[in-house]
Structure formats: structure tokens, C-alpha cells
Write a protein that holds these residues in place. Sequence first.
Motif, mmCIF file in Angstrom:
data_model
loop_
_atom_site.group_PDB
_atom_site.id
_atom_site.type_symbol
_atom_site.label_atom_id
_atom_site.label_comp_id
_atom_site.label_asym_id
_atom_site.label_seq_id
_atom_site.Cartn_x
_atom_site.Cartn_y
_atom_site.Cartn_z
ATOM 1 N N SER A 133 10.313 0.647 -12.351
ATOM 2 C CA SER A 133 11.529 1.453 -12.169
ATOM 3 C C SER A 133 11.672 1.779 -10.691
ATOM 4 O O SER A 133 10.704 1.707 -9.933
ATOM 5 C CB SER A 133 11.467 2.741 -12.994
ATOM 6 N N SER A 134 12.897 2.126 -10.294
ATOM 7 C CA SER A 134 13.122 2.413 -8.877
ATOM 8 C C SER A 134 12.555 3.779 -8.515
ATOM 9 O O SER A 134 12.399 4.655 -9.378
ATOM 10 C CB SER A 134 14.620 2.375 -8.566
ATOM 11 N N ILE A 135 12.300 3.965 -7.237
ATOM 12 C CA ILE A 135 11.771 5.249 -6.775
ATOM 13 C C ILE A 135 12.793 6.368 -6.995
ATOM 14 O O ILE A 135 12.420 7.488 -7.345
ATOM 15 C CB ILE A 135 11.324 5.152 -5.297
ATOM 16 N N THR A 136 14.095 6.064 -6.830
ATOM 17 C CA THR A 136 15.103 7.110 -7.037
ATOM 18 C C THR A 136 15.162 7.527 -8.498
ATOM 19 O O THR A 136 15.348 8.701 -8.803
ATOM 20 C CB THR A 136 16.496 6.634 -6.574
ATOM 21 N N LYS A 137 14.996 6.570 -9.419
ATOM 22 C CA LYS A 137 15.008 6.916 -10.849
ATOM 23 C C LYS A 137 13.801 7.788 -11.191
ATOM 24 O O LYS A 137 13.915 8.767 -11.926
ATOM 25 C CB LYS A 137 14.996 5.654 -11.717
ATOM 26 N N SER A 171 0.825 -1.214 0.000
ATOM 27 C CA SER A 171 0.000 0.000 0.000
ATOM 28 C C SER A 171 0.855 1.259 0.000
ATOM 29 O O SER A 171 0.539 2.242 -0.684
ATOM 30 C CB SER A 171 -0.960 -0.005 1.197
ATOM 31 N N GLU A 172 1.973 1.250 0.735
ATOM 32 C CA GLU A 172 2.794 2.451 0.816
ATOM 33 C C GLU A 172 3.632 2.641 -0.442
ATOM 34 O O GLU A 172 3.982 3.782 -0.782
ATOM 35 C CB GLU A 172 3.637 2.425 2.087
ATOM 36 N N ALA A 173 3.950 1.570 -1.150
ATOM 37 C CA ALA A 173 4.589 1.713 -2.460
ATOM 38 C C ALA A 173 3.655 2.463 -3.405
ATOM 39 O O ALA A 173 4.088 3.337 -4.178
ATOM 40 C CB ALA A 173 4.945 0.348 -3.038
ATOM 41 N N ASP A 174 2.369 2.164 -3.325
ATOM 42 C CA ASP A 174 1.390 2.864 -4.173
ATOM 43 C C ASP A 174 1.241 4.329 -3.758
ATOM 44 O O ASP A 174 1.101 5.219 -4.612
ATOM 45 C CB ASP A 174 0.027 2.161 -4.093
ATOM 46 N N ILE A 175 1.271 4.580 -2.449
ATOM 47 C CA ILE A 175 1.187 5.970 -1.964
ATOM 48 C C ILE A 175 2.356 6.788 -2.500
ATOM 49 O O ILE A 175 2.184 7.911 -2.993
ATOM 50 C CB ILE A 175 1.156 6.010 -0.422
ATOM 51 N N LEU A 176 3.575 6.219 -2.422
ATOM 52 C CA LEU A 176 4.761 6.920 -2.914
ATOM 53 C C LEU A 176 4.683 7.132 -4.423
ATOM 54 O O LEU A 176 5.022 8.215 -4.920
ATOM 55 C CB LEU A 176 6.022 6.137 -2.559
ATOM 56 N N HIS A 177 4.226 6.119 -5.138
ATOM 57 C CA HIS A 177 4.120 6.245 -6.599
ATOM 58 C C HIS A 177 3.126 7.341 -6.973
ATOM 59 O O HIS A 177 3.385 8.163 -7.864
ATOM 60 C CB HIS A 177 3.695 4.909 -7.220
ATOM 61 N N ASP A 178 1.966 7.353 -6.303
ATOM 62 C CA ASP A 178 0.947 8.371 -6.598
ATOM 63 C C ASP A 178 1.457 9.767 -6.265
ATOM 64 O O ASP A 178 1.187 10.738 -6.992
ATOM 65 C CB ASP A 178 -0.341 8.078 -5.805
ATOM 66 N N ALA A 215 14.107 -1.911 7.334
ATOM 67 C CA ALA A 215 13.689 -3.176 6.705
ATOM 68 C C ALA A 215 12.340 -3.011 6.010
ATOM 69 O O ALA A 215 12.139 -3.493 4.878
ATOM 70 C CB ALA A 215 13.607 -4.283 7.756
ATOM 71 N N GLN A 216 11.417 -2.305 6.666
ATOM 72 C CA GLN A 216 10.097 -2.073 6.062
ATOM 73 C C GLN A 216 10.212 -1.198 4.817
ATOM 74 O O GLN A 216 9.568 -1.454 3.795
ATOM 75 C CB GLN A 216 9.164 -1.420 7.089
ATOM 76 N N LEU A 217 11.039 -0.161 4.886
ATOM 77 C CA LEU A 217 11.216 0.723 3.729
ATOM 78 C C LEU A 217 11.853 -0.008 2.553
ATOM 79 O O LEU A 217 11.485 0.211 1.401
ATOM 80 C CB LEU A 217 12.046 1.943 4.119
ATOM 81 N N MET A 218 12.830 -0.891 2.834
ATOM 82 C CA MET A 218 13.439 -1.673 1.760
ATOM 83 C C MET A 218 12.382 -2.522 1.055
ATOM 84 O O MET A 218 12.371 -2.627 -0.171
ATOM 85 C CB MET A 218 14.548 -2.567 2.316
ATOM 86 N N ALA A 219 11.496 -3.115 1.837
ATOM 87 C CA ALA A 219 10.408 -3.907 1.248
ATOM 88 C C ALA A 219 9.495 -3.025 0.399
ATOM 89 O O ALA A 219 9.063 -3.415 -0.690
ATOM 90 C CB ALA A 219 9.614 -4.597 2.357
ATOM 91 N N THR A 220 9.228 -1.822 0.877
ATOM 92 C CA THR A 220 8.385 -0.884 0.129
ATOM 93 C C THR A 220 9.058 -0.456 -1.173
ATOM 94 O O THR A 220 8.419 -0.420 -2.236
ATOM 95 C CB THR A 220 8.083 0.353 1.002
ATOM 96 N N PHE A 221 10.364 -0.134 -1.114
ATOM 97 C CA PHE A 221 11.091 0.272 -2.327
ATOM 98 C C PHE A 221 11.150 -0.878 -3.342
ATOM 99 O O PHE A 221 11.029 -0.654 -4.560
ATOM 100 C CB PHE A 221 12.512 0.727 -1.975
ATOM 101 N N ASN A 222 11.353 -2.107 -2.855
ATOM 102 C CA ASN A 222 11.372 -3.268 -3.761
ATOM 103 C C ASN A 222 10.013 -3.481 -4.402
ATOM 104 O O ASN A 222 9.923 -3.790 -5.603
ATOM 105 C CB ASN A 222 11.787 -4.534 -2.992
ATOM 106 N N ARG A 223 8.946 -3.335 -3.608
ATOM 107 C CA ARG A 223 7.587 -3.469 -4.158
ATOM 108 C C ARG A 223 7.318 -2.380 -5.185
ATOM 109 O O ARG A 223 6.712 -2.620 -6.227
ATOM 110 C CB ARG A 223 6.574 -3.414 -3.006
ATOM 111 N N TYR A 224 7.791 -1.161 -4.908
ATOM 112 C CA TYR A 224 7.649 -0.044 -5.859
ATOM 113 C C TYR A 224 8.271 -0.415 -7.204
ATOM 114 O O TYR A 224 7.657 -0.258 -8.257
ATOM 115 C CB TYR A 224 8.334 1.188 -5.273
ATOM 116 N N ARG A 225 9.507 -0.923 -7.156
ATOM 117 C CA ARG A 225 10.207 -1.288 -8.396
ATOM 118 C C ARG A 225 9.480 -2.424 -9.122
ATOM 119 O O ARG A 225 9.303 -2.387 -10.347
ATOM 120 C CB ARG A 225 11.643 -1.717 -8.066
ATOM 121 N N ASP A 226 9.023 -3.426 -8.371
ATOM 122 C CA ASP A 226 8.348 -4.577 -8.988
ATOM 123 C C ASP A 226 7.017 -4.176 -9.616
ATOM 124 O O ASP A 226 6.659 -4.641 -10.701
ATOM 125 C CB ASP A 226 8.110 -5.670 -7.936
#
Length: 303
Positions: free
Chosen positions: A202-206, A158-165, A187-198
Motif C-alpha cells: 500500500s502507499s505511504i499516504t494510505k 532501506s529508507e522505505a523500511d525506515i518509513l514503514h517502521d 527523484a530519490q523520494l519518489m523511488a523510496t515511495f515506490n519501493r514502499y508501495r512495492d
Amino acid sequence: MATLIAPDNHVPAEDAEALCRACKGWGTNEKAIISILGHRNAAQRKQIRLAYSELFQEDLVKRLESELTGDFEKAVYRWVLDPEDRDAVLANVAIRKSGDYHVIVEIACVLSSEELLVVRRAYHARYKHSLEEDLAAHTTVTAFRYEGDEINTRLANSEADILHDAIKDKAFNHEEVIRILTTRSKAQLMATFNRYRDDHGSSITKDLLDEPADEFKTVLRTAIRCINNHKKYYEKILRNAIKKVGTDEDALTRVIVTRAEKDLNDIKEIYYKKNSVPFDQAVAKDTSGDYKAFLLALLGKEE
């Protein structure tokens, strides 16, 4: 993995006396200062400061400040402080330099919440007011990040989607973005960043790099890089410091001094893979004099 080579058999009083001799007379013996302080760990340096104060009724840090100059003085000064005092000084310098918030973000995102709490106490003791007060008008940093290793997969999704939006809608100062980045465990943020990329390809930094830069987005990218892989982040800081027209000595000193007793060997390995040049050689080529000799000592090398 640390780079510092420190002896097991040092005697604080002997080191203090040798440093006093190095600072006496018409000329300072910089080589003696480097040979001692460049080969002592944080606990040993603290013992030397205490011994020096007891023997000579004088503050070693202040004496060194008065004897040394330039980038060498700055590097020695920051090295001889306790790690939490050093971070407090770095934070204060960054706050006073308008817009230099990436150093604050490094401290907030790389340190554990317990380490950050110690830095906050050191800051208050040194400057008689809180780090939060000084930051309040400039940026949002919290010292209460949860440090557990548990990962909530549903939350990461859910937070990967929040960041993407937020990025898609250019709502970079969205309160939810700040809340996620400043309170979730690494650890939670790493999981969120990986979910964002998947999920988004593309990665959140890109995705952030694709947006026009402004102060907040620069701070946001720094926070994400520090959380994602702080060793790669520091390697890039070093690479940029050395590749600049005119070396960025402040950045070079900051990374070497703060990481020498932690993970500088790992950062050096990343540097070599990225640049095909050993980091020690790059430092030796881009620096000179006592400053060069001191940095090489911290890197575990001698001239």
C-alpha cells in the motif's frame, strides 16, 4: 503548462497610466484593472510597478490595496507581487494563522531548493527577520533539499523500511523520518515511495490515512503528497475549496494565483477527469463579481 494569456506588445508606461486612471475619481474601474493585470505575466507586472512608481511617485500595490476590497483585493494583491514576494506573504500569513502549516509545507516541498532560497531572501527583506526564525517554534522545514536526478536504489530500499517502521510503530516525529523527507531529492523520494508501495502492498499516504489524524501527521501527509505529485495535490485543494459549504476563497485564490504561470492547465485537466466538470465552470458557478472575473482572466477565460 500555464493558463495566462499575456500580450507581447505591452507598454509598461501605458499600462501604468491606465491603472492610474482606473483608480482616480469617485469609483474604481475594476474592469480596467482586470483587463490589464489579468493579462500580464510576472515580468510585465514588475515593469508596470516600476513604471507606475516612476510616473506617479506611488507604490502601485499600496494603491490597489486602498482601492479594492474583499477577495478581489486579496487576489489582485497576491497576483501583482513578484512570485517570491507572494510566497513570502503566503508563508507569513500561514505562520500567523496558528496551525496553518500545510501552506508552509506546500512552499517547502513544491519549490526547488533554489526557488526556496529566493523566497527566504524575500521574506527577510519584507519582514526583517528570517523565515526559519518564525518557523522554529512550530515545524521543521529545510531549504537545502538536494535537487539531483540520481537515484540510489539501495538507499530507497532501506529508507522505505525506515518509513514503514516509523508508521507501524507510530513514531511519526522520528528524526529519521524528518531527515529523509526534508533532505532527499524528489527523484530519490519518489523511488523510496515506490519501493514502499512495492514492498508493503500500500502507499505511504494510505498507511498514514489509516492512522488517527493529528497536526504532525497532517503536515507529513501534505509533504508526501506535494513531493509525490503536487498537481494532484493542488487539484484536491481546489476540489475541497469548491465543494465546501461556502467556497474556501483563500485556497482557491492561492492555487490559481501561484500556479497560473506554471502548471494550472495540467491541474485543470486532472480536475476535469476527477469531477467531470471543467474547472472554469466550477469557478464561475462558485464565485461572483470582480473576484470571479479576475480568476477567470487568470484561467484564460473571459466572462
